[in-house]
Motif scaffolding. Structure first.
Motif, PDB file in Angstrom:
ATOM      1  N   ALA A  74       0.829  -1.201   0.000  1.00 40.60           N
ATOM      2  CA  ALA A  74       0.000   0.000   0.000  1.00 40.60           C
ATOM      3  C   ALA A  74       0.869   1.259   0.000  1.00 40.60           C
ATOM      4  O   ALA A  74       0.540   2.249  -0.664  1.00 40.60           O
ATOM      5  CB  ALA A  74      -0.920  -0.002   1.217  1.00 40.60           C
ATOM      6  N   ALA A  75       1.982   1.210   0.720  1.00 41.17           N
ATOM      7  CA  ALA A  75       2.856   2.387   0.816  1.00 41.17           C
ATOM      8  C   ALA A  75       3.575   2.668  -0.497  1.00 41.17           C
ATOM      9  O   ALA A  75       3.754   3.820  -0.882  1.00 41.17           O
ATOM     10  CB  ALA A  75       3.875   2.188   1.939  1.00 41.17           C
ATOM     11  N   ILE A  76       3.991   1.616  -1.203  1.00 36.69           N
ATOM     12  CA  ILE A  76       4.760   1.821  -2.438  1.00 36.69           C
ATOM     13  C   ILE A  76       3.885   1.713  -3.686  1.00 36.69           C
ATOM     14  O   ILE A  76       4.390   1.819  -4.807  1.00 36.69           O
ATOM     15  CB  ILE A  76       5.922   0.810  -2.537  1.00 36.69           C
ATOM     16  CG1 ILE A  76       5.395  -0.624  -2.671  1.00 36.69           C
ATOM     17  CG2 ILE A  76       6.845   0.932  -1.339  1.00 36.69           C
ATOM     18  CD1 ILE A  76       6.493  -1.669  -2.864  1.00 36.69           C
ATOM     19  N   ARG A  77       2.587   1.476  -3.479  1.00 31.81           N
ATOM     20  CA  ARG A  77       1.610   1.387  -4.578  1.00 31.81           C
ATOM     21  C   ARG A  77       1.981   0.287  -5.581  1.00 31.81           C
ATOM     22  O   ARG A  77       1.828   0.451  -6.781  1.00 31.81           O
ATOM     23  CB  ARG A  77       1.483   2.737  -5.286  1.00 31.81           C
ATOM     24  CG  ARG A  77       0.954   3.858  -4.408  1.00 31.81           C
ATOM     25  CD  ARG A  77       0.817   5.157  -5.169  1.00 31.81           C
ATOM     26  NE  ARG A  77       0.279   6.218  -4.322  1.00 31.81           N
ATOM     27  CZ  ARG A  77       1.013   6.995  -3.538  1.00 31.81           C
ATOM     28  NH1 ARG A  77       2.335   6.806  -3.487  1.00 31.81           N
ATOM     29  NH2 ARG A  77       0.470   7.937  -2.803  1.00 31.81           N
ATOM     30  N   SER A  78       2.470  -0.808  -5.054  1.00 34.71           N
ATOM     31  CA  SER A  78       2.779  -1.964  -5.888  1.00 34.71           C
ATOM     32  C   SER A  78       2.518  -3.225  -5.065  1.00 34.71           C
ATOM     33  O   SER A  78       3.444  -3.797  -4.477  1.00 34.71           O
ATOM     34  CB  SER A  78       4.240  -1.920  -6.350  1.00 34.71           C
ATOM     35  OG  SER A  78       4.516  -3.010  -7.227  1.00 34.71           O
ATOM     36  N   PRO A  79       1.260  -3.656  -4.988  1.00 33.94           N
ATOM     37  CA  PRO A  79       0.897  -4.786  -4.122  1.00 33.94           C
ATOM     38  C   PRO A  79       1.602  -6.069  -4.528  1.00 33.94           C
ATOM     39  O   PRO A  79       1.976  -6.277  -5.680  1.00 33.94           O
ATOM     40  CB  PRO A  79      -0.618  -4.907  -4.319  1.00 33.94           C
ATOM     41  CG  PRO A  79      -1.048  -3.601  -4.892  1.00 33.94           C
ATOM     42  CD  PRO A  79       0.110  -3.100  -5.698  1.00 33.94           C
ATOM     43  N   ARG A  80       1.749  -6.934  -3.555  1.00 34.16           N
ATOM     44  CA  ARG A  80       2.340  -8.255  -3.791  1.00 34.16           C
ATOM     45  C   ARG A  80       1.385  -9.093  -4.616  1.00 34.16           C
ATOM     46  O   ARG A  80       0.185  -9.147  -4.353  1.00 34.16           O
ATOM     47  CB  ARG A  80       2.594  -8.923  -2.434  1.00 34.16           C
ATOM     48  CG  ARG A  80       3.088 -10.366  -2.503  1.00 34.16           C
ATOM     49  CD  ARG A  80       3.212 -10.945  -1.108  1.00 34.16           C
ATOM     50  NE  ARG A  80       1.923 -11.027  -0.447  1.00 34.16           N
ATOM     51  CZ  ARG A  80       1.116 -12.084  -0.503  1.00 34.16           C
ATOM     52  NH1 ARG A  80       1.478 -13.162  -1.196  1.00 34.16           N
ATOM     53  NH2 ARG A  80      -0.037 -12.079   0.133  1.00 34.16           N
ATOM     54  N   ALA A  81       1.919  -9.754  -5.629  1.00 39.51           N
ATOM     55  CA  ALA A  81       1.105 -10.672  -6.421  1.00 39.51           C
ATOM     56  C   ALA A  81       0.729 -11.874  -5.562  1.00 39.51           C
ATOM     57  O   ALA A  81       1.525 -12.320  -4.726  1.00 39.51           O
ATOM     58  CB  ALA A  81       1.880 -11.129  -7.650  1.00 39.51           C
ATOM     59  N   PRO A  82      -0.491 -12.403  -5.712  1.00 38.18           N
ATOM     60  CA  PRO A  82      -0.937 -13.520  -4.865  1.00 38.18           C
ATOM     61  C   PRO A  82       0.007 -14.713  -4.885  1.00 38.18           C
ATOM     62  O   PRO A  82       0.146 -15.419  -3.889  1.00 38.18           O
ATOM     63  CB  PRO A  82      -2.308 -13.880  -5.465  1.00 38.18           C
ATOM     64  CG  PRO A  82      -2.776 -12.627  -6.117  1.00 38.18           C
ATOM     65  CD  PRO A  82      -1.542 -11.958  -6.647  1.00 38.18           C
ATOM     66  N   GLN A  83       0.676 -14.938  -6.025  1.00 37.04           N
ATOM     67  CA  GLN A  83       1.560 -16.091  -6.117  1.00 37.04           C
ATOM     68  C   GLN A  83       2.948 -15.827  -5.539  1.00 37.04           C
ATOM     69  O   GLN A  83       3.778 -16.756  -5.457  1.00 37.04           O
ATOM     70  CB  GLN A  83       1.691 -16.554  -7.578  1.00 37.04           C
ATOM     71  CG  GLN A  83       2.409 -15.570  -8.494  1.00 37.04           C
ATOM     72  CD  GLN A  83       1.470 -14.559  -9.115  1.00 37.04           C
ATOM     73  OE1 GLN A  83       0.366 -14.338  -8.614  1.00 37.04           O
ATOM     74  NE2 GLN A  83       1.890 -13.955 -10.209  1.00 37.04           N
ATOM     75  N   THR A  84       3.230 -14.609  -5.136  1.00 35.11           N
ATOM     76  CA  THR A  84       4.547 -14.263  -4.600  1.00 35.11           C
ATOM     77  C   THR A  84       4.544 -14.397  -3.086  1.00 35.11           C
ATOM     78  O   THR A  84       3.701 -13.826  -2.396  1.00 35.11           O
ATOM     79  CB  THR A  84       4.933 -12.818  -4.968  1.00 35.11           C
ATOM     80  OG1 THR A  84       4.910 -12.672  -6.384  1.00 35.11           O
ATOM     81  CG2 THR A  84       6.323 -12.481  -4.443  1.00 35.11           C
TER      82      THR A  84
END
Length: 243
Positions: A214-224
């Protein structure tokens, strides 16, 4: 100095701020608030009747004494001017960044109980803080928060390196809005990753990764997996800071 313990009994070595440093930060913040009150009263209209003037003064006081700290701590993710000067930050009990709800509850607790209405000018906050192993005041207990030092971790933690498969992705991240308290929490998590149970490792990792995303505006992909995701973000941050 006290450790923070998450719901999964994970110890985060964040340096808890105690009474002295918090008191100095409080003096800075009170000076700003009273300066704002004075400024607002000077430019306020004077042609109201006495009842309206009283209501107007009360509304302004509440706006400055509650609205100001709530807005500032929400927008800065836990830092007021006084805390910035003293190198402090408000975080959740689990080490994560605070949100509007925590900031509002802290401000209300400070105004009503800790400092002003019932707080005898800060006597209540001082008394409660002296008997808290984490230096908490009433507002912190109500909001589930704690104030920490951000300028140095309690001790060094060996960090994971950059996962090769995420290096290109990490190089394009905007890390300017990544708060220090969240970085510290992620560092402690990565340093103790192998010591956690599988369930605690995943649950805490997901929570931290969601906050970082949320802070970097690049959410973790579900598979990661959360571990390489957090490792990549922190490794890239270190690289940009010169190691």
């Amino acid at each position: 100095m006290g450790d923070l313990v998450t719901g999964e009994a994970v110890v985060l070595d964040l340096r808890v701020a105690k009474l002295a440093s918090r008191a100095i930060a409080f003096v800075f913040d009170v000076a700003v608030q009273f300066g704002l009150l004075l400024l607002v009263f000077l430019i306020s209209p004077t042609d109201f009747d006495s009842a309206l003037q009283t209501a107007f003064a009360l509304a302004l006081t509440v706006a400055v004494m509650i609205g100001y700290p709530t807005a500032v701590e929400t927008l800065t993710r836990g830092r007021s001017l006084g805390k910035l000067v003293m190198g402090l930050r408000v975080v959740r009990d689990d080490g994560g960044a605070i949100r509007f709800r925590q900031a509002l509850v802290r401000a209300l607790g400070g105004f009503v109980v800790d400092f002003w209405m019932l707080g005898l000018g800060g006597a209540v906050a001082m008394f409660v803080s002296l008997f808290s192993d984490k230096g908490k005041r009433v507002g912190d207990y109500l909001a589930g928060t704690v104030v920490i030092h951000t300028r140095a971790p309690k001790k060094e933690v060996v960090l994971a390196g950059m996962p090769p498969e995420l290096a290109e992705w990490a190089a394009g991240l905007d890390l300017s809005q990544l708060p220090d308290d969240l970085v510290l929490a992620a560092r402690q998590y990565l340093g103790r990753h192998s010591e956690l149970s599988e369930r605690a490792r995943y649950d805490l990792g997901v929570r931290l990764a969601d906050d970082v995303g949320a802070a970097i505006r690049s959410p973790r992909a579900p598979q990661t997996d959360p571990h390489p995701y957090l490792a990549a973000v922190l490794a890239e941050r270190r690289r940009r800071a010169g190691g």
